[in-house]
Design a protein around this motif. Structure first.
Motif, short mmCIF file in Angstrom:
data_model
loop_
_atom_site.label_atom_id
_atom_site.label_comp_id
_atom_site.label_asym_id
_atom_site.label_seq_id
_atom_site.Cartn_x
_atom_site.Cartn_y
_atom_site.Cartn_z
N CYS A 218 0.83 -1.19 0.00
CA CYS A 218 0.00 0.00 0.00
C CYS A 218 0.87 1.25 0.00
CB CYS A 218 -0.88 -0.04 1.26
SG CYS A 218 -1.99 1.35 1.47
N LYS A 219 0.38 2.30 -0.63
CA LYS A 219 1.07 3.58 -0.60
C LYS A 219 0.47 4.42 0.53
CE LYS A 219 2.72 7.25 -3.56
NZ LYS A 219 2.72 7.80 -4.91
N CYS A 220 1.31 4.82 1.47
CA CYS A 220 0.90 5.67 2.59
C CYS A 220 1.53 7.04 2.36
CB CYS A 220 1.37 5.09 3.92
SG CYS A 220 0.73 3.44 4.28
N GLY A 221 0.72 8.00 1.98
CA GLY A 221 1.28 9.30 1.62
C GLY A 221 2.08 9.12 0.34
N ASN A 222 3.37 9.49 0.38
CA ASN A 222 4.24 9.36 -0.78
C ASN A 222 5.12 8.12 -0.72
OD1 ASN A 222 3.35 11.76 -1.99
ND2 ASN A 222 4.72 12.97 -0.69
N LYS A 223 4.99 7.31 0.32
CA LYS A 223 5.87 6.17 0.50
C LYS A 223 5.13 4.86 0.24
CE LYS A 223 8.99 3.90 3.70
NZ LYS A 223 9.47 3.77 5.05
N TRP A 224 5.76 4.00 -0.56
CA TRP A 224 5.21 2.68 -0.84
C TRP A 224 5.64 1.71 0.26
CZ3 TRP A 224 1.68 -0.03 -3.18
CH2 TRP A 224 1.83 -1.41 -3.28
N TYR A 225 4.69 0.98 0.80
CA TYR A 225 4.97 -0.07 1.79
C TYR A 225 4.73 -1.41 1.11
CZ TYR A 225 5.49 3.12 5.67
OH TYR A 225 5.96 4.10 6.51
N PRO A 226 5.76 -2.23 1.03
CA PRO A 226 5.59 -3.54 0.39
C PRO A 226 4.70 -4.45 1.22
CG PRO A 226 7.76 -3.39 1.41
CD PRO A 226 7.11 -2.04 1.55
N PRO A 227 4.30 -5.58 0.65
CA PRO A 227 3.48 -6.51 1.41
C PRO A 227 4.11 -6.86 2.76
CG PRO A 227 3.58 -7.19 -0.88
CD PRO A 227 4.57 -6.05 -0.72
N ALA A 228 3.26 -7.08 3.74
CA ALA A 228 3.71 -7.42 5.09
C ALA A 228 2.96 -8.66 5.56
CB ALA A 228 3.46 -6.25 6.04
N TRP B 297 -8.55 5.35 7.89
CA TRP B 297 -7.21 5.10 8.39
C TRP B 297 -6.23 4.83 7.25
CZ3 TRP B 297 -9.27 1.64 12.88
CH2 TRP B 297 -9.47 2.44 14.02
N PHE B 298 -6.66 4.12 6.21
CA PHE B 298 -5.75 3.87 5.09
C PHE B 298 -5.50 5.13 4.26
CE2 PHE B 298 -6.26 -0.82 5.58
CZ PHE B 298 -4.90 -1.13 5.59
N LYS B 299 -6.41 6.10 4.30
CA LYS B 299 -6.21 7.36 3.57
C LYS B 299 -5.31 8.32 4.33
CE LYS B 299 -10.53 7.22 1.01
NZ LYS B 299 -11.90 7.71 0.96
N SER B 300 -5.18 8.15 5.63
CA SER B 300 -4.35 9.01 6.47
C SER B 300 -2.93 8.44 6.53
CB SER B 300 -4.94 9.07 7.88
OG SER B 300 -4.00 9.57 8.80
N GLU B 301 -1.94 9.24 6.17
CA GLU B 301 -0.56 8.76 6.06
C GLU B 301 -0.06 8.09 7.34
OE1 GLU B 301 3.88 10.36 4.79
OE2 GLU B 301 2.18 11.73 4.69
N GLY B 302 -0.20 8.74 8.47
CA GLY B 302 0.30 8.18 9.73
C GLY B 302 -0.43 6.92 10.16
N CYS C 279 -2.05 4.88 8.16
CA CYS C 279 -1.70 3.88 7.17
C CYS C 279 -0.33 3.27 7.48
CB CYS C 279 -1.70 4.52 5.78
SG CYS C 279 -1.28 3.41 4.42
N GLN C 280 0.63 4.11 7.88
CA GLN C 280 1.96 3.61 8.23
C GLN C 280 1.89 2.61 9.38
OE1 GLN C 280 4.08 7.27 8.89
NE2 GLN C 280 4.47 7.58 6.71
N ASN C 281 1.05 2.88 10.37
CA ASN C 281 0.87 1.90 11.45
C ASN C 281 0.31 0.60 10.91
OD1 ASN C 281 1.83 3.32 13.69
ND2 ASN C 281 -0.18 4.10 14.27
N LEU C 282 -0.70 0.69 10.05
CA LEU C 282 -1.34 -0.51 9.50
C LEU C 282 -0.37 -1.33 8.64
CD1 LEU C 282 -4.73 1.15 8.71
CD2 LEU C 282 -4.50 -0.97 10.00
N MET C 283 0.55 -0.67 7.97
CA MET C 283 1.46 -1.37 7.07
C MET C 283 2.83 -1.68 7.70
SD MET C 283 -0.30 -2.01 4.46
CE MET C 283 1.02 -2.70 3.47
N ASN C 284 3.07 -1.23 8.90
CA ASN C 284 4.36 -1.44 9.56
C ASN C 284 4.61 -2.94 9.74
OD1 ASN C 284 6.49 -1.68 11.44
ND2 ASN C 284 5.97 0.29 12.36
N PRO C 285 5.66 -3.48 9.11
CA PRO C 285 5.92 -4.92 9.22
C PRO C 285 6.31 -5.36 10.62
CG PRO C 285 7.72 -3.84 8.08
CD PRO C 285 6.65 -2.79 8.29
N GLY C 286 6.71 -4.42 11.46
CA GLY C 286 7.05 -4.76 12.85
C GLY C 286 5.84 -5.06 13.70
#
Length: 190
Positions: free
Chosen positions: A47-57, A130-135, A137-144
């Motif tokens: 998913c793309k969160c803001g301008n950053k692409w997050y690969p599959p997790a 939440w997926f439209k909001s950058e921050g 979205c980053q939590n949702l996609m964080n592989p950690g």
């Protein structure tokens, strides 16, 4: 006759109210599964969160301790009429999560995060926001983050995340022998 009609109307009203407010036995399971499905569907494809692409997790799994922390915070925000990651009593998100039983002691790494929302009326609506909001979205996609718990109280939504990695058997042996030094560092994501 009038007495019977009035009694009948009262009975119908009571049944209607009870019918609409009755909680289905599997509502909790559906709530959990709906959230996990939406989270993991996006994590699986990236998913793309803001301008950053997050690969599959890797998929997240439900954690009851995180759900309890989320429920307590959603209830508190609703009951005390506020909207913030910091509770009115000054507790942080990590304070609430640890208090609910999601412990860090005994793990090699530990991280927690939180998303909150207010006003949405469905799981799909809050997840889309939440997926439209950058921050968020980053939590949702964080592989950690491997664990999640979510709660909702009168349109106050809280989603708590956690990630813990255990020590390897070799590291556990070194710790017991006093040959491995532990350094604690707290990281909050919200």
């Amino acid at each position: 006759m009038r007495k019977y009609i009035l009694s009948g109307l009262v009975m119908i009203s009571v049944l209607a109210v009870c019918g609409f407010t009755r909680v289905q036995p599997n509502d909790s399971a559906n709530f959990k599964q709906d959230f996990l499905r939406l989270i993991n569907k996006t994590r699986a494809k990236g998913c793309k969160c803001g301008n950053k692409w997050y690969p599959p997790a890797v998929p997240m799994v439900w954690n009851d301790n995180l759900e309890q922390a989320a429920q307590d915070h959603a209830n508190d925000m609703y009951n005390r009429n506020y909207f913030n990651h910091t509770s009115k009593d000054g507790r942080s998100m990590s304070d609430r999560i640890v208090f609910a039983g999601y412990y860090f002691k005994g793990y090699k790494s530990f991280m927690v995060g939180e998303n909150i929302a207010m006003g949405q009326s469905s799981i799909a609506e809050v997840m889309a926001g939440w997926f439209k909001s950058e921050g968020h979205c980053q939590n949702l996609m964080n592989p950690g983050f491997k664990d999640v718990g979510v709660a909702e109280t009168n349109h106050y939504w809280v989603q708590d995340f956690g990630g813990r990695i255990s020590f390897s058997p070799e590291q556990q042996k070194l710790i017991k022998e006093g040959k491995y030094r532990l350094i604690q560092k707290e990281v909050d994501n919200h």
